[in-house]
Design a protein around this motif. Sequence first.
Motif, PDB file in Angstrom:
ATOM      1  N   GLU A 183      20.275   5.788  24.406  1.00 48.49           N
ATOM      2  CA  GLU A 183      20.228   7.154  23.889  1.00 48.49           C
ATOM      3  C   GLU A 183      19.114   7.962  24.557  1.00 48.49           C
ATOM      4  OE1 GLU A 183      19.448   9.541  19.667  1.00 48.49           O
ATOM      5  OE2 GLU A 183      19.611   7.354  19.701  1.00 48.49           O
ATOM      6  N   ASP A 184      17.994   7.316  24.833  1.00 48.43           N
ATOM      7  CA  ASP A 184      16.848   8.015  25.422  1.00 48.43           C
ATOM      8  C   ASP A 184      16.961   8.190  26.937  1.00 48.43           C
ATOM      9  OD1 ASP A 184      15.708   8.201  22.940  1.00 48.43           O
ATOM     10  OD2 ASP A 184      14.379   6.472  23.197  1.00 48.43           O
ATOM     11  N   ASN A 185      17.709   7.307  27.588  1.00 46.35           N
ATOM     12  CA  ASN A 185      17.631   7.279  29.050  1.00 46.35           C
ATOM     13  C   ASN A 185      18.953   7.433  29.795  1.00 46.35           C
ATOM     14  OD1 ASN A 185      14.641   6.309  29.507  1.00 46.35           O
ATOM     15  ND2 ASN A 185      15.448   4.976  27.905  1.00 46.35           N
ATOM     16  N   VAL A 229      24.734   9.838  26.508  1.00 47.16           N
ATOM     17  CA  VAL A 229      24.630   8.994  25.324  1.00 47.16           C
ATOM     18  C   VAL A 229      23.646   9.637  24.361  1.00 47.16           C
ATOM     19  CG1 VAL A 229      23.993   6.741  24.413  1.00 47.16           C
ATOM     20  CG2 VAL A 229      25.141   6.906  26.631  1.00 47.16           C
ATOM     21  N   GLY A 230      24.149  10.145  23.260  1.00 47.93           N
ATOM     22  CA  GLY A 230      23.305  10.805  22.284  1.00 47.93           C
ATOM     23  C   GLY A 230      23.348  10.089  20.946  1.00 47.93           C
ATOM     24  N   THR A 231      22.815  10.755  19.932  1.00 49.39           N
ATOM     25  CA  THR A 231      22.768  10.149  18.600  1.00 49.39           C
ATOM     26  C   THR A 231      24.164   9.855  18.071  1.00 49.39           C
ATOM     27  OG1 THR A 231      20.710  11.333  18.114  1.00 49.39           O
ATOM     28  CG2 THR A 231      21.943  10.460  16.247  1.00 49.39           C
ATOM     29  N   LEU A 232      25.103  10.783  18.321  1.00 47.34           N
ATOM     30  CA  LEU A 232      26.470  10.581  17.834  1.00 47.34           C
ATOM     31  C   LEU A 232      27.108   9.359  18.495  1.00 47.34           C
ATOM     32  CD1 LEU A 232      28.884  11.486  16.177  1.00 47.34           C
ATOM     33  CD2 LEU A 232      29.522  13.024  18.061  1.00 47.34           C
ATOM     34  N   THR A 279      18.427  -2.269  19.810  1.00 50.02           N
ATOM     35  CA  THR A 279      17.374  -1.729  20.671  1.00 50.02           C
ATOM     36  C   THR A 279      17.958  -1.144  21.950  1.00 50.02           C
ATOM     37  OG1 THR A 279      15.824  -3.388  19.827  1.00 50.02           O
ATOM     38  CG2 THR A 279      15.216  -2.258  21.855  1.00 50.02           C
ATOM     39  N   LEU A 280      18.928  -1.827  22.542  1.00 48.11           N
ATOM     40  CA  LEU A 280      19.560  -1.318  23.762  1.00 48.11           C
ATOM     41  C   LEU A 280      20.254   0.019  23.518  1.00 48.11           C
ATOM     42  CD1 LEU A 280      21.069  -4.579  25.311  1.00 48.11           C
ATOM     43  CD2 LEU A 280      19.082  -3.277  26.110  1.00 48.11           C
TER      44      LEU A 280
END
Length: 275
Positions: A132-134, A138-141, A126-127
């Motif tokens: 990734e969102d905030n 930090v992205g999907t990769l 979850t973290l």
Amino acid sequence: MRDRYRNGLAVVDASLDVFRARPGLAILPLLSLVAVGSAYAAVGVAILHYGLLGAVFTNDLVRYGATFAGLAISSSVGVFFNAAVVHCASRQFDGEETSARDGLAAAWDARREIAKWSLVSATIGTLLYVAEDNVPGVGTLTRSILNLGWGLLTFFVVPVIVTDRTGSLRSELRRSGSAFARTWGESITAAFGIGLALLPVTLTGIGMLVVAYVSATGLTAYVLGALGGLLVVATLVVTQVLGMIVRTALYRYATDGERVGPLAELDPDRIFVDD
């Protein structure tokens, strides 16, 4: 390095013989699929009943809460039934009689350790989604790479929980990481090798489902759909059992130097050579 990968494929082939000797173990991952599916269905019904479907997509708190719940469910159920397979595999390696009921009893005895690891795994997962969102950069990769690293570090956590029972998260993580470092080539190759070995059956099942949905009609569509679904489920079940058998055997070798189960009949001069 090529020797390590070749050794991993040999381990996969040998693990099939172990599974043939104890095919009843397949009931454990099948129960896992049923339990996870039922739990997800219950959560879905609750979301619809309380009108939270829109909030899942628009409210970050609800979305992350749903993510945590989903990860916790899949992790706890998966680890529980995998622990049962590991227990049965260990007993079989030692020449002892075992059954799915024995495995479930052993997993229940380790329920506290399983619950702790499931919560840790769900929290970390979850973290990573939150980051990734905030978090800029930090992205999907990045999340995928971090997830992969965590998966490799905890590759042997289930055998550790079942066989060592230290009760310490730090100790269990250290033991898992140490065992993986000892057998990383064989572990990775075995994990991918199992999937590749069963890939033709999986693709056949998916193809039958596609044909049933796109072009078949009437009774033919139902028959193709049922057979395709059975093939897909069967490959998932067998893949899970073989994976736990291999991990149990590799963990025994990494910690005690024992060649058991799928490792027992392999040439000791050609397996686990150091680069």
